[in-house]
Motif scaffolding. Structure first.
Motif, PDB file in Angstrom:
ATOM      1  N   GLN A  91     -18.332  30.792  16.932  1.00 28.12           N
ATOM      2  CA  GLN A  91     -17.078  30.338  16.353  1.00 28.12           C
ATOM      3  C   GLN A  91     -16.182  29.752  17.426  1.00 28.12           C
ATOM      4  O   GLN A  91     -16.230  30.162  18.589  1.00 28.12           O
ATOM      5  CB  GLN A  91     -16.349  31.501  15.677  1.00 28.12           C
ATOM      6  CG  GLN A  91     -17.145  32.159  14.591  1.00 28.12           C
ATOM      7  CD  GLN A  91     -16.494  33.423  14.049  1.00 28.12           C
ATOM      8  OE1 GLN A  91     -15.669  34.049  14.700  1.00 28.12           O
ATOM      9  NE2 GLN A  91     -16.876  33.805  12.852  1.00 28.12           N
ATOM     10  N   TRP A  92     -15.327  28.799  16.999  1.00 27.94           N
ATOM     11  CA  TRP A  92     -14.316  28.208  17.881  1.00 27.94           C
ATOM     12  C   TRP A  92     -13.065  27.956  17.062  1.00 27.94           C
ATOM     13  O   TRP A  92     -13.147  27.542  15.899  1.00 27.94           O
ATOM     14  CB  TRP A  92     -14.830  26.891  18.462  1.00 27.94           C
ATOM     15  CG  TRP A  92     -13.754  26.090  19.141  1.00 27.94           C
ATOM     16  CD1 TRP A  92     -13.205  26.331  20.376  1.00 27.94           C
ATOM     17  CD2 TRP A  92     -13.093  24.935  18.630  1.00 27.94           C
ATOM     18  NE1 TRP A  92     -12.243  25.390  20.649  1.00 27.94           N
ATOM     19  CE2 TRP A  92     -12.163  24.522  19.587  1.00 27.94           C
ATOM     20  CE3 TRP A  92     -13.193  24.216  17.445  1.00 27.94           C
ATOM     21  CZ2 TRP A  92     -11.340  23.418  19.409  1.00 27.94           C
ATOM     22  CZ3 TRP A  92     -12.376  23.121  17.260  1.00 27.94           C
ATOM     23  CH2 TRP A  92     -11.472  22.730  18.252  1.00 27.94           C
ATOM     24  N   SER A  93     -11.931  28.225  17.643  1.00 27.28           N
ATOM     25  CA  SER A  93     -10.677  27.892  16.971  1.00 27.28           C
ATOM     26  C   SER A  93      -9.694  27.302  17.974  1.00 27.28           C
ATOM     27  O   SER A  93      -9.764  27.574  19.174  1.00 27.28           O
ATOM     28  CB  SER A  93     -10.073  29.108  16.275  1.00 27.28           C
ATOM     29  OG  SER A  93      -9.754  30.114  17.204  1.00 27.28           O
ATOM     30  N   LEU A  94      -8.808  26.480  17.445  1.00 31.04           N
ATOM     31  CA  LEU A  94      -7.785  25.800  18.232  1.00 31.04           C
ATOM     32  C   LEU A  94      -6.462  25.966  17.511  1.00 31.04           C
ATOM     33  O   LEU A  94      -6.369  25.693  16.314  1.00 31.04           O
ATOM     34  CB  LEU A  94      -8.121  24.310  18.360  1.00 31.04           C
ATOM     35  CG  LEU A  94      -7.015  23.391  18.875  1.00 31.04           C
ATOM     36  CD1 LEU A  94      -6.700  23.689  20.333  1.00 31.04           C
ATOM     37  CD2 LEU A  94      -7.416  21.931  18.699  1.00 31.04           C
ATOM     38  N   ALA A  95      -5.446  26.427  18.221  1.00 33.43           N
ATOM     39  CA  ALA A  95      -4.092  26.530  17.664  1.00 33.43           C
ATOM     40  C   ALA A  95      -3.175  25.647  18.490  1.00 33.43           C
ATOM     41  O   ALA A  95      -3.174  25.710  19.717  1.00 33.43           O
ATOM     42  CB  ALA A  95      -3.613  27.974  17.688  1.00 33.43           C
ATOM     43  N   LYS A  96      -2.409  24.794  17.799  1.00 32.76           N
ATOM     44  CA  LYS A  96      -1.525  23.847  18.473  1.00 32.76           C
ATOM     45  C   LYS A  96      -0.069  24.116  18.078  1.00 32.76           C
ATOM     46  O   LYS A  96       0.391  23.660  17.047  1.00 32.76           O
ATOM     47  CB  LYS A  96      -1.917  22.428  18.090  1.00 32.76           C
ATOM     48  CG  LYS A  96      -3.314  22.034  18.553  1.00 32.76           C
ATOM     49  CD  LYS A  96      -3.792  20.732  17.957  1.00 32.76           C
ATOM     50  CE  LYS A  96      -2.916  19.581  18.353  1.00 32.76           C
ATOM     51  NZ  LYS A  96      -3.415  18.282  17.870  1.00 32.76           N
ATOM     52  N   PRO A  97       0.674  24.878  18.917  1.00 33.37           N
ATOM     53  CA  PRO A  97       2.083  25.122  18.633  1.00 33.37           C
ATOM     54  C   PRO A  97       2.919  23.878  18.973  1.00 33.37           C
ATOM     55  O   PRO A  97       2.537  23.087  19.831  1.00 33.37           O
ATOM     56  CB  PRO A  97       2.435  26.297  19.547  1.00 33.37           C
ATOM     57  CG  PRO A  97       1.446  26.250  20.652  1.00 33.37           C
ATOM     58  CD  PRO A  97       0.204  25.604  20.095  1.00 33.37           C
TER      59      PRO A  97
END
Length: 162
Positions: A91-97
């Motif tokens: 799995q991979w996730s990206l969060a962009k605040p």
């Protein structure tokens, strides 16, 4: 800095999520997107604002910059491949605040989380699992943090359904 709840009442935390999963027999693929505004809806984003402002009502909403109108776009992709009597999962996730930190004026960095694991079916109701994960610019306690710390986790366990 000391605040009281009468000085500032945060906007309602909001989230929109869309996800999909498809099993191709040889691989199951998953994808998701989420948008969160004005703090974490699930109140699982850490105690930063509550601690720095001394206001318990802000516990779990995330950093002050997030609950004061900040937004986070999050993307997730995952794959599960049958291997032996279980599944190999990546799995991979990206969060962009979208906010800047009040103390420094620097832009909050993107968060990347990578994980790899294996789930072994011992019986129809019991599974053994092992996984490793790495989070870049990710704090396990406060998710988003101005220090941009990195996290590593390894877990072994057993799950039994009653």
């Amino acid at each position: 800095m000391s605040h009281n709840l009468d000085e500032y009442t945060p906007k309602q935390a909001q989230a929109l999520q869309v996800s999909a999963k498809y099993d191709f027999d040889v691989v199951t693929l998953s994808a998701a997107w989420a948008l969160q505004k004005n703090g974490f809806v699930g109140a699982n984003g850490g105690e930063e604002a509550a601690e720095s402002w001394g206001i318990d009502e802000f516990a779990g909403l995330g950093p002050a910059e997030f609950i004061q109108g900040g937004r986070v776009n999050t993307f997730f992709v995952g794959a599960a491949v049958p291997v032996g009597n279980g599944e190999l999962i990546a799995q991979w996730s990206l969060a962009k605040p979208n906010w800047r930190w009040e103390d420094t004026g620097t832009k909050a960095r993107k968060v990347h989380v990578y994980s790899l694991g294996y789930v072994y079916d011992v019986s129809p109701r019991t599974q053994l699992y092992a996984f490793g994960a790495y989070g870049k610019n990710y704090d396990m306690e406060n998710v988003f943090h101005a220090d941009n710390s990195n996290s590593r986790r390894v877990a072994l366990g057993i799950t039994h359904s009653f």
